[in-house]
Write an enzyme that holds these catalytic residues in place. Structure first.
Site, short mmCIF file in Angstrom:
data_model
loop_
_atom_site.label_atom_id
_atom_site.label_comp_id
_atom_site.label_asym_id
_atom_site.label_seq_id
_atom_site.Cartn_x
_atom_site.Cartn_y
_atom_site.Cartn_z
N SER A 57 37.34 59.08 28.64
CA SER A 57 37.19 60.53 28.66
C SER A 57 37.81 61.31 27.73
CB SER A 57 37.70 60.87 30.12
OG SER A 57 36.71 60.48 31.23
N LYS A 60 35.96 63.92 26.15
CA LYS A 60 35.91 65.30 26.62
C LYS A 60 36.45 66.52 25.84
CE LYS A 60 34.81 64.19 31.40
NZ LYS A 60 35.32 62.66 31.69
N SER A 117 39.37 65.75 34.67
CA SER A 117 38.36 65.08 33.82
C SER A 117 37.22 64.63 34.48
CB SER A 117 39.00 63.67 33.53
OG SER A 117 38.24 62.98 32.32
N LYS A 221 44.34 65.57 26.78
CA LYS A 221 43.07 64.83 27.25
C LYS A 221 43.45 63.36 27.50
CE LYS A 221 39.55 64.97 29.89
NZ LYS A 221 40.12 63.81 30.68
#
Length: 378
Positions: A57, A60, A117, A221
């Site tokens: 993730s 992202k 997320s 992130k």
């Protein structure tokens, strides 16, 4: 972990090579890692930085970058309502359980992506911006190419496992830098620890635990899958310097946070940004055959350089300037350079350029100047 600093000028930002003399950097429990300073883009240390790996993730970050660019360019607004498609609602993994046909604001979807997320929220935003996830992914790869992310190929906007969906720690640092450098409003979301959406009915808790317990953390992130293991791009700012620590393939969640924390702490302990100024006033440069007799040199780029803290008391500067130039002079034309040193070691040079254009004097202008000079002489 290998220390790497390069001499480069990028978007007017100067990178200082002498910082490579810093103390040995930490070894971290990760398949790949990079520590980068935001303002200059300098890589302070690295570990398998260009190995192509699944980012989970952490993907992202690029999704959020394109979202923030769309907002800043006025192509959408935070208050826009997004209607959730069946495809977005079908996303597995981390999610905020969007329902087909549900409407949610762009801002709440950004929170869902940045804080927990949400895969469903990421796809909903992608479809809202580009019409389909496929079209959005094409934009992701185009933007990656523009940023010089040579190790990267995106297949989706979420980071869910997919054949060929690969990037590197270095490339993640590049896109992280672009996001935090040029879209600082992302902090409003990446620093959230706890929040809600859907009118306070759905609780959000940040997957990035550094936001809660690491001093100065600004984001950014997390990501994890069975194949990618535990990944993180962590950002933090102290005393006006922001660092990016990318960790890929840590065996456990705790180890990825420990690794990022170790990298960030190493960077803050050993490096700092310094404003350099000439030791003397910069004199004007004479202009021959110009409508004005002189032009003022100024520093071409920002005067902040990255140095090792142990060099702080050794920094000196010296000027090298052209004695004169002939008109026409273009604004930004190089007139000399400022050399920055630490002791006997040359750190870097900053070009000195004309602060304004100087046109060449015309024949009538030369005649008037001659007459004026004769009159003053008389």
């Amino acid at each position: 972990m290998k220390r790497t600093l390069a001499v480069l000028l990028c978007a007017g930002l100067l990178v200082c090579p002498a910082a490579a003399a810093a103390a040995d950097s930490p070894q971290v429990e990760a398949a790949a890692a990079v520590l980068m300073e935001k303002e200059t883009g300098t890589v302070l240390c690295e570990q398998n930085a260009h190995d192509k790996r699944e980012p989970a993730s952490v993907t992202k970050i690029m999704t959020l970058l394109l979202v923030m660019e769309a907002l800043d360019e006025g192509r959408m607004a935070l208050t826009d309502q997004v209607t959730v498609s069946a495809r977005a609602a079908s996303m597995g993994g981390s999610q905020v359980y969007l329902k087909e046909g549900e409407q949610m604001s762009v801002e709440e979807l950004i929170k869902a992506v940045a804080v927990v997320s949400g895969n469903d929220a990421a796809v909903a935003l992608a479809e809202h911006i580009a019409g389909s996830e496929e079209a959005f992914v094409a934009r992701m790869n185009e933007r990656a190419a523009q940023l010089g992310m040579a190790d990267t190929n995106f297949v989706n906007c979420t980071g869910l496992p997919a054949a060929g969906h690969l990037t590197s720690a270095y490339d993640i640092a590049l896109m992280s830098r672009e996001l935090i450098l040029n879209h600082p409003n992302i902090r409003q979301y990446s620093t959230i620890w706890m929040d809600t959406i859907r009118g306070d009915s759905f609780q959000l808790a940040n997957t990035n635990k550094l936001v809660r317990y690491y001093e100065g953390c600004t984001g950014l992130k997390t990501g994890s899958t069975d194949s990618a293991l535990y990944c993180l791009s962590a950002t933090a700012e102290r005393e006006g310097m922001e660092l990016i620590a990318v960790v890929l393939g840590s065996p456990t969640s705790a180890q990825r946070f420990s690794a990022a924390q170790a990298l960030l702490t190493y960077g803050f302990a050993n490096y700092t940004l310094v404003d350099v100024r000439p030791d003397q006033a910069i004199p004007p440069v004479a202009v021959s055959l110009g409508v004005t007799d002189t032009v003022q040199p100024v520093l071409e780029s920002g005067s902040r350089i990255l140095v090792e803290k142990s060099q702080l008391n050794q920094i000196t500067t010296s000027l090298q300037l052209s004695e004169d130039v002939e008109a026409p002079v273009e604004q930004g034309q190089k007139l000399g350079e400022l050399t920055v040193s630490a002791g006997d070691t040359k750190l870097c040079t900053i070009p000195l350029v004309a602060d304004q254009a100087v046109d060449r004097v015309t024949v009538p202008g030369l005649f008037l100047r001659l007459v004026r000079n004769l009159f003053l002489a008389g």
